[in-house]
Write an enzyme that holds these catalytic residues in place. Structure first.
Site, PDB file in Angstrom:
ATOM      1  N   LYS A  92      -1.756   6.607  -7.882  1.00 40.37           N
ATOM      2  CA  LYS A  92      -1.915   5.356  -6.465  1.00 40.37           C
ATOM      3  C   LYS A  92      -1.416   6.040  -4.771  1.00 40.37           C
ATOM      4  CE  LYS A  92       2.385   4.282  -6.116  1.00 40.37           C
ATOM      5  NZ  LYS A  92       3.096   3.871  -4.344  1.00 40.37           N
TER       6      LYS A  92
ATOM      7  N   THR B  97       0.225   0.772  -0.827  1.00 42.12           N
ATOM      8  CA  THR B  97       0.581   2.098  -0.982  1.00 42.12           C
ATOM      9  C   THR B  97      -0.766   2.378   0.304  1.00 42.12           C
ATOM     10  OG1 THR B  97       1.582   2.895  -3.243  1.00 42.12           O
ATOM     11  CG2 THR B  97       0.396   5.158  -1.527  1.00 42.12           C
TER      12      THR B  97
END
Length: 347
Positions: free
Chosen positions: A193, A250
């Protein structure tokens, strides 16, 4: 009942997890490399460089001695950068109790070997049962955790009792913890990620807008699941907290170091300067290189990762990389599925 809980190292995420443990009534020994940092934590109950304007619990004590931190510890939480995991694991081996609960919260692969963190730990700590190694991951910015804002994470281990022990250690009214048996999937999702977070920073820095970022996140998740499944992960893991949950956090928050790094690169700032100015580890940079190599090893198509690799390490223009992604040969959205499944809806 645990008597001693230790956290290695006293960065932002390590300090945040130590704060959660202290909130739950545990006396926490926090390892820091700097004597100055140790003195600040013990005397002022602050760790200003990593968690500004936060007063730490008096239940958190710091030490610069790795032996003191680990010796006789019933639970050790490893929050070491991926580049340092093998070295720290090797150093704690003489002092670590064989039955200690070992939890790591590091999101990345080891450069060179491309091993996951639990694999690195297993090699350096052969006396410990690797099925009891626990990985903690999920959408959890340290800046919010230390302020006790609602956060939900996942802990994964092959041994259910170990996962539940970690769950009991951390769970409280603002820090909810789920369990999962898929160690590989949780580790892969947590590492990859960061790559998409870099890409999200790039798209924002280029003012591409919400449409582009939504596409990046969606297709990025497809890449993560594609490689993770090839490495033996459960595909359902990528639809959970370690996958889409962490990806959202994120890619949409300015707390994210990876987002900030990508945003600055898009503005023409050299990668070396970005990393130097950040002052903290940006895992997504090394992870991009590792994922690029893993994609070749497992023969998995990862176009976003490939273009980010070209931007970071081949001096390719971010705008040109985006154009090349948009200009790829046409394909089906569900390209990983068998052809008869893809065409069934049109019969």
């Amino acid at each position: 009942m645990l008597k001693k809980v230790s956290v290695l190292v006293a960065g932002s995420w390590g300090t945040a997890l130590a704060s959660v443990l202290a909130e739950n009534g545990w006396h926490v020994l926090l390892w820091a490399r700097s004597e100055e940092q140790v003195q600040e934590i013990n005397d002022k109950h602050t760790n200003h460089r990593y968690v500004k304007d936060v007063v730490l619990s008096p239940l958190i004590k710091a030490t610069s001695s790795l032996q003191e931190a680990v010796e006789d510890a019933d639970a050790v939480i490893m929050v070491v950068p991926s580049s340092g995991m093998r070295d720290v694991a090797s150093q704690i081996r003489p002092f670590l109790k064989a039955d200690a609960l070992l939890i790591h919260a590091t999101k990345g692969f080891e450069a060179g070997s491309l091993k996951r963190m639990s694999e690195v730990m297993a090699e350096e700590l052969p006396e410990c049962d690797p099925t009891r190694f626990v990985v903690l991951s999920g959408p959890s910015h340290a800046e919010e955790v230390v302020l006790k804002r609602p956060t939900t994470v996942v802990v994964a281990a092959q041994d259910l009792q170990a996962a539940e022990a970690a769950q009991d250690l951390f769970i409280n009214g603002y820090f909810r913890v789920y369990t999962n048996a898929d160690v590989t999937g949780v580790e892969v999702a947590g590492a990859l990620k960061n790559i998409i977070g870099l890409g999200a920073g790039l798209t924002d820095g280029l003012n591409f807008g919400d449409n582009a970022k939504a596409a990046l996140v969606t297709r990025g998740l497809a890449e993560i699941a594609r490689l993770g499944t090839a490495m033996g992960a459960n595909p359902l893991t990528f639809a959970g907290l370690a996958g889409i949950g962490d990806l959202i956090a994120t890619c949409t928050s300015k707390h994210s170091r990876n987002w900030r790094a990508g945003n600055q690169i898009a503005q023409g700032i050299p990668l070396s300067q970005v990393l130097n100015d950040m002052g903290m580890v940006v895992e997504g940079v090394k992870t991009t290189k590792a994922a690029y190599e893993l994609a070749n090893r497992f023969e998995v198509e990862m176009p976003i990762t490939r273009e980010l690799h070209n931007v970071l390490f081949e001096d390719k223009s971010p705008r040109l990389a985006a154009m090349d992604l948009m200009g790829r040969v046409r394909t089906h959205e569900m390209e990983e599925l068998p052809s008869d499944t893809l065409t069934n809806g049109w019969k």
